[in-house]
Design an enzyme around this catalytic site. Structure first.
Site, PDB file in Angstrom:
ATOM      1  N   LYS A 195       0.830  -1.199   0.000  1.00 40.84           N
ATOM      2  CA  LYS A 195       0.000   0.000   0.000  1.00 40.84           C
ATOM      3  C   LYS A 195       0.873   1.261   0.000  1.00 40.84           C
ATOM      4  CE  LYS A 195      -3.602  -2.634   0.304  1.00 40.84           C
ATOM      5  NZ  LYS A 195      -4.531  -2.819  -0.819  1.00 40.84           N
TER       6      LYS A 195
ATOM      7  N   ASP B 292      -0.278  -0.812  -4.589  1.00 38.73           N
ATOM      8  CA  ASP B 292      -1.678  -0.394  -4.593  1.00 38.73           C
ATOM      9  C   ASP B 292      -1.839   0.948  -3.882  1.00 38.73           C
ATOM     10  OD1 ASP B 292      -4.419  -0.233  -4.644  1.00 38.73           O
ATOM     11  OD2 ASP B 292      -4.782  -1.989  -3.397  1.00 38.73           O
TER      12      ASP B 292
ATOM     13  N   LYS C 151     -13.234  -7.852  -6.924  1.00 42.85           N
ATOM     14  CA  LYS C 151     -13.638  -7.907  -5.528  1.00 42.85           C
ATOM     15  C   LYS C 151     -15.100  -8.318  -5.463  1.00 42.85           C
ATOM     16  CE  LYS C 151     -10.520  -5.083  -2.813  1.00 42.85           C
ATOM     17  NZ  LYS C 151      -9.487  -4.478  -3.643  1.00 42.85           N
TER      18      LYS C 151
END
Length: 373
Positions: free
Chosen positions: A165, A198, A271
């Site tokens: 992240k 990400d 997702k």
């Protein structure tokens, strides 16, 4: 077979790492799961889950999920849960949007469908490939060396994919800190590993370009969801030396079609909950496959019920297009069900038991917060 009753449970799922830190300074410590039990007229039960990633990740939040389920559930009574496309269409006719709520009900119908046939959900979704699926970690933002250590910890537990992240405000170091995080996390890369960087839509096209200029040559990773808008994302796509996949911008069928038309990405993070469940996720799998685009199969977060849905869907993606699946249950401390996928050195496969293959711990769930019959 008809739907005789629907029960809704709500459970708090503490994050297993204490505090999850996301781009733009967003933090999360506990997630609220909405779990549904659908009971058919023959007594068979199916289970589904929707756990929004707080209220600042995408346009979903736990109270909204519960409210939307309260609108949808009565409309499903008397329907055949095995007719998953009809169920999905009815939910769309009853309530516009709110895919997070529809997902829990849809997944429960698939669980019932599998149990009614004696087959695992993966077989009903098209059939498993029987190629073990690598797991991907979720490494939240932090000190670069601390993030490197968390990658090493997941590596030691058999993870072959790592989602790093990034997305830091300039006042906290900006692209320079993000570049340090990427370099640190990739420093100990092993053969066969796959790295995803990400931003969770936390960059602007300007900060993304600055980030690219700060990275050394030779880094092998895929950039995911750099920006919150299509315009910014397309600008980054043109400037990026790295492959790019979409997540937050690609939740509906038309999003994927739009992205393919614009050549906006090299793949998608599918997702299950933002898509609206396994029924629309199956369509999106096939859209991506037709375009030859890579996929990861994930969810926002969730317990063992969400993880089971991920494993069954991921097992149907052609191996050359599937990179990893997310073990959502590893992100939380509460166990809602026994789920035992087939594990191997290369990853996981769904169990061969009917439906999702879950044994629900109903004591953990407590009493329903709402019921319909």
């Amino acid at each position: 077979m008809k739907i005789a009753s629907i029960d809704l449970f709500q459970v708090a799922l503490p994050y297993s790492g204490g505090t999850y830190r996301l781009s733009r300074g967003r933090t999360y410590e506990t997630f609220t799961a909405s779990i549904v039990r659908i009971t058919a007229d023959d007594g068979t039960t199916g289970w589904g889950e929707s756990t929004p990633f707080g209220s600042t990740y995408v346009a979903a939040h736990p109270a909204g999920t519960r409210a939307a389920i309260e609108m949808l559930a009565p409309a499903l009574l008397g329907m055949d849960p095995r007719q998953v496309d009809r169920i999905s269409s009815l939910m769309d006719e009853t309530l516009l949007g709110h895919n997070d709520a529809k997902a829990a009900l849809d997944i429960a119908c698939w669980d019932l469908f599998g149990k009614s046939t004696g087959l695992p959900v993966s077989e009903l979704l098209g059939g498993r490939t029987n190629v073990p699926m690598p797991l991907i970690s979720s490494i939240h933002t932090g000190d670069p060396e601390e993030m490197r250590a968390r990658v090493a910890d997941h590596r030691a537990r058999g993870y072959l994919g790592h989602s790093i992240k990034i997305g830091t405000h300039d006042r906290d170091g900006g692209p320079a800190v993000d570049a340090e995080r990427i370099v640190a996390c990739l420093a100990d890369r092993r053969p066969g590993e796959w790295f995803l960087v990400d931003a969770n839509a936390g960059l602007t096209s300007e900060t993304a370009r600055r980030l690219f200029s700060l990275l050394p040559d030779g880094l092998d990773f895929v950039l995911e969801s750099p920006c919150p808008t299509w315009r910014e994302t397309l600008a980054v796509r043109k400037a990026s030396p790295y492959p790019l996949i979409l997540d937050e911008l690609a939740t509906n069928d038309d999003d994927l079609i739009h992205a393919i038309e614009l050549d906006a990405a090299d793949g998608f993070g599918l997702k299950v909950t933002p898509a609206g469940g396994l029924t629309p996720s199956r369509r999106q799998r096939d859209i991506a496959r037709a375009a030859g685009l890579i996929m990861t199969v994930q969810d926002t977060v969730g317990s063992d019920i969400s993880y089971a849905a991920i494993v069954h869907l991921g097992a149907t993606v052609p191996p050359e297009l599937l990179r990893c699946v997310l073990k959502t249950s590893d992100m939380v401390t509460l166990t809602t069900a026994a789920f035992e996928p087939i594990e191997s050195e290369g990853g996981v496969l769904p169990p061969e038991s009917p439906g999702l293959g879950l044994e629900i711990d109903e004591e953990v769930l407590g009493a329903p917060v709402a019921s319909w019959s």
